[in-house]
Design a protein around this motif. Structure first.
Motif, short mmCIF file in Angstrom:
data_model
loop_
_atom_site.label_atom_id
_atom_site.label_comp_id
_atom_site.label_asym_id
_atom_site.label_seq_id
_atom_site.Cartn_x
_atom_site.Cartn_y
_atom_site.Cartn_z
N LEU A 141 3.59 -7.64 -9.27
CA LEU A 141 2.64 -8.15 -10.24
C LEU A 141 3.32 -9.44 -11.06
O LEU A 141 2.76 -10.33 -11.62
CB LEU A 141 2.68 -7.23 -11.37
CG LEU A 141 2.06 -5.84 -11.53
CD1 LEU A 141 1.84 -5.01 -12.57
CD2 LEU A 141 0.61 -5.81 -10.83
N TYR A 179 -3.15 -4.71 -11.26
CA TYR A 179 -3.33 -5.69 -10.35
C TYR A 179 -4.28 -6.70 -10.51
O TYR A 179 -4.14 -7.84 -10.33
CB TYR A 179 -3.34 -5.12 -8.79
CG TYR A 179 -2.14 -4.72 -8.15
CD1 TYR A 179 -1.47 -5.33 -6.91
CD2 TYR A 179 -1.36 -3.51 -8.49
CE1 TYR A 179 -0.37 -4.93 -6.40
CE2 TYR A 179 -0.12 -3.20 -7.95
CZ TYR A 179 0.43 -4.12 -6.88
OH TYR A 179 1.70 -3.40 -6.32
N LYS A 238 -3.68 -10.00 -8.68
CA LYS A 238 -3.18 -9.70 -7.56
C LYS A 238 -4.05 -8.89 -6.63
O LYS A 238 -4.78 -8.08 -7.36
CB LYS A 238 -1.78 -9.03 -7.74
CG LYS A 238 -0.74 -9.70 -8.68
CD LYS A 238 -0.24 -10.83 -7.81
CE LYS A 238 0.85 -11.66 -8.89
NZ LYS A 238 1.42 -12.77 -8.32
N TRP A 276 -4.71 -5.89 -4.75
CA TRP A 276 -4.30 -4.31 -4.71
C TRP A 276 -4.22 -3.84 -3.20
O TRP A 276 -3.30 -3.21 -2.74
CB TRP A 276 -5.46 -3.45 -5.29
CG TRP A 276 -5.20 -1.94 -5.17
CD1 TRP A 276 -6.01 -1.27 -4.24
CD2 TRP A 276 -4.17 -1.20 -5.60
NE1 TRP A 276 -5.47 0.11 -4.61
CE2 TRP A 276 -4.40 0.36 -5.07
CE3 TRP A 276 -3.00 -1.33 -6.55
CZ2 TRP A 276 -3.67 1.31 -5.40
CZ3 TRP A 276 -2.32 -0.31 -7.07
CH2 TRP A 276 -2.57 1.03 -6.46
N ARG A 325 -1.05 -4.81 -1.42
CA ARG A 325 0.23 -4.48 -2.44
C ARG A 325 1.66 -4.23 -1.66
O ARG A 325 2.83 -4.78 -2.13
CB ARG A 325 0.06 -3.33 -3.26
CG ARG A 325 -0.37 -1.90 -2.56
CD ARG A 325 -0.76 -0.96 -3.61
NE ARG A 325 -0.92 0.32 -2.99
CZ ARG A 325 -2.29 0.45 -2.47
NH1 ARG A 325 -3.09 -0.33 -2.27
NH2 ARG A 325 -2.14 1.71 -1.93
#
Length: 321
Positions: A81, A115, A120, A122, A125
Motif C-alpha cells: 500500500l 488497495y 493499488k 489488488w 498484490r
C-alpha cells in the motif's frame, strides 16, 4: 514474553476522545517500559469505522521517542500500500533514532478495499509485494540502484546492518516461499505448524537457513480485572466489537492468531481467544506462556485500561520475577 498490544480503536471517532486515547497509549508505553515489558505491538488497517491504527510507522516513532529502551514491533506493515522508497527512508530514520529498536513484519494484507483506497491493484498484490521488498533491501545498502526506470539512492543508511529487522508475514505457502527468496525470517500470522513445516522443507531444499518466528499455540488477547464476571458483563462488548470487526475482514484462506467466530459476548468468552483474568489467574497462565496485554481493546474506557495495566504490573509482574 511481555507485550502491550495497541491498535487504538475508538467507536464513534470523536476527535477529542481519540486524542486522549493516543496520549494515554504513549503514557502506557512509558509505564510498561518502566516495568520491563519486552515490546509494544502495533498493526495497520485503513478506513475502519473505529480508526483502527492506520499509521503504524508514525505511532512507532512516537513510542520510540517517548521511551528510551522499549522495542516496538509492527505486525504487520501492509507494504504494497506504500511507496517503498518512502518506507525505506522512514524505517531507516526510526532505526537510527532508536538504536535499532523497531522490527517490522511485512505483510501483503487481505482487504481489497484498502488497495482501492490507496490506488493499488489488488490483482497484482503479490508482484507489488515482491517489488517493494526488493526495493527496501536495495535501498538500505545506501548504494545507487535502478527503481522504476530511474537511478535512485536512499540515504542515510540505517543503524542496523545489513538492514533493519524485517520479516515476511503471512499464512500461505506463497509467503513462506517469499521469505526464502529474499532470505528474510518468516513470521506466520498464527500458530500454523503445517505452514511452518512447509517453510522448513523449502529452506532445506534451497540451502537457506530457516528462521521461523511462529507464535505459540493458544495465543490470547488478555485483559486483567479483579472480577472477570463483572468485567465480561460491563466491558465484554468492547472485546466483542474488536473480534467482530476483525473477523468480518477474514476470508477462508486467511488464518490469524486472534481470529474469532463469536457473535455474542458469551460466545467470545467461551471461545477463549480473548480472556479476562484475575491477577491470580494471570499468574497461573504465565507459568506456561507469555502475555499480550490489550488494555485499550475495542474502545475500552481509558480508566479501565489503566486499571487493567496497573493490576498486571502491581499484582502479577512482581511474582513472575
Amino acid at each position: 514474553m511481555l507485550a502491550l498490544r495497541l491498535n487504538l480503536t475508538q467507536p464513534g471517532l470523536d476527535p477529542s476522545e481519540m486524542s486522549a486515547r493516543h496520549q494515554a497509549a504513549l503514557e502506557m508505553c512509558a509505564h510498561v517500559e518502566e516495568h520491563g515489558f519486552d515490546l509494544v505491538n502495533l498493526e495497520e488497517h485503513h478506513g475502519v469505522d473505529n480508526g483502527w491504527s492506520p499509521a503504524p510507522l508514525a505511532l512507532a516513532g512516537l513510542v520510540l521517542g517517548r521511551c528510551s529502551r522499549l522495542p516496538v514491533s509492527i505486525a504487520a506493515l501492509l507494504l504494497p500500500l506504500h511507496d517503498p522508497i518512502r518506507v525505506a527512508e522512514d524505517i531507516a530514520v526510526l532505526d537510527l533514532a532508536s538504536g535499532g529498536r523497531l522490527s517490522v513484519v511485512l505483510g501483503v494484507g487481505y482487504r481489497p478495499s484498502e488497495y482501492a483506497a490507496h490506488g493499488k491493484d489488488w490483482a497484482r498484490r503479490g508482484a507489488l509485494m515482491d517489488e517493494c521488498v526488493d526495493t527496501l533491501l536495495k535501498a538500505w545498502t545506501g548504494e545507487p540502484f535502478d527503481h522504476r526506470g530511474t537511478t535512485v539512492r536512499v540515504t542515510p543508511r540505517p543503524f542496523t546492518q545489513p538492514h533493519p529487522p524485517v520479516m515476511i508475514g503471512g499464512s500461505s505457502k506463497v509467503s513462506a516461499r517469499r521469505a526464502i527468496r529474499f532470505d528474510l525470517p518468516f513470521a506466520p500470522a498464527g500458530h500454523l505448524p503445517d505452514i511452518a513445516s512447509y517453510y522448513h522443507e523449502q529452506c532445506a531444499a534451497s540451502g537457506v537457513e530457516a528462521r521461523c518466528r511462529m507464535p505459540g499455540p493458544g495465543v490470547t488477547m488478555m485483559f486483567i480485572h479483579e472480577d472477570p464476571d463483572e468485567a465480561w458483563a460491563t466491558l465484554g462488548h468492547h472485546l466483542l466489537h474488536e473480534a467482530v470487526t476483525y473477523s468480518a475482514w477474514q476470508t477462508p484462506d486467511v488464518r490469524s492468531a486472534h481470529r474469532s467466530s463469536a457473535t455474542t459476548v458469551a460466545e467470545l468468552r467461551a471461545e477463549g481467544t480473548y480472556q479476562i483474568l484475575t491477577p491470580e489467574q494471570a499468574l497461573a497462565h504465565g507459568q506456561h506462556s507469555g502475555f499480550a496485554i490489550h488494555a485499550l481493546c475495542g474502545g475500552m474506557p481509558i480508566a479501565e485500561g489503566w486499571r487493567c495495566l496497573t493490576l498486571f504490573t502491581d499484582k502479577v509482574l512482581p511474582f513472575l520475577r
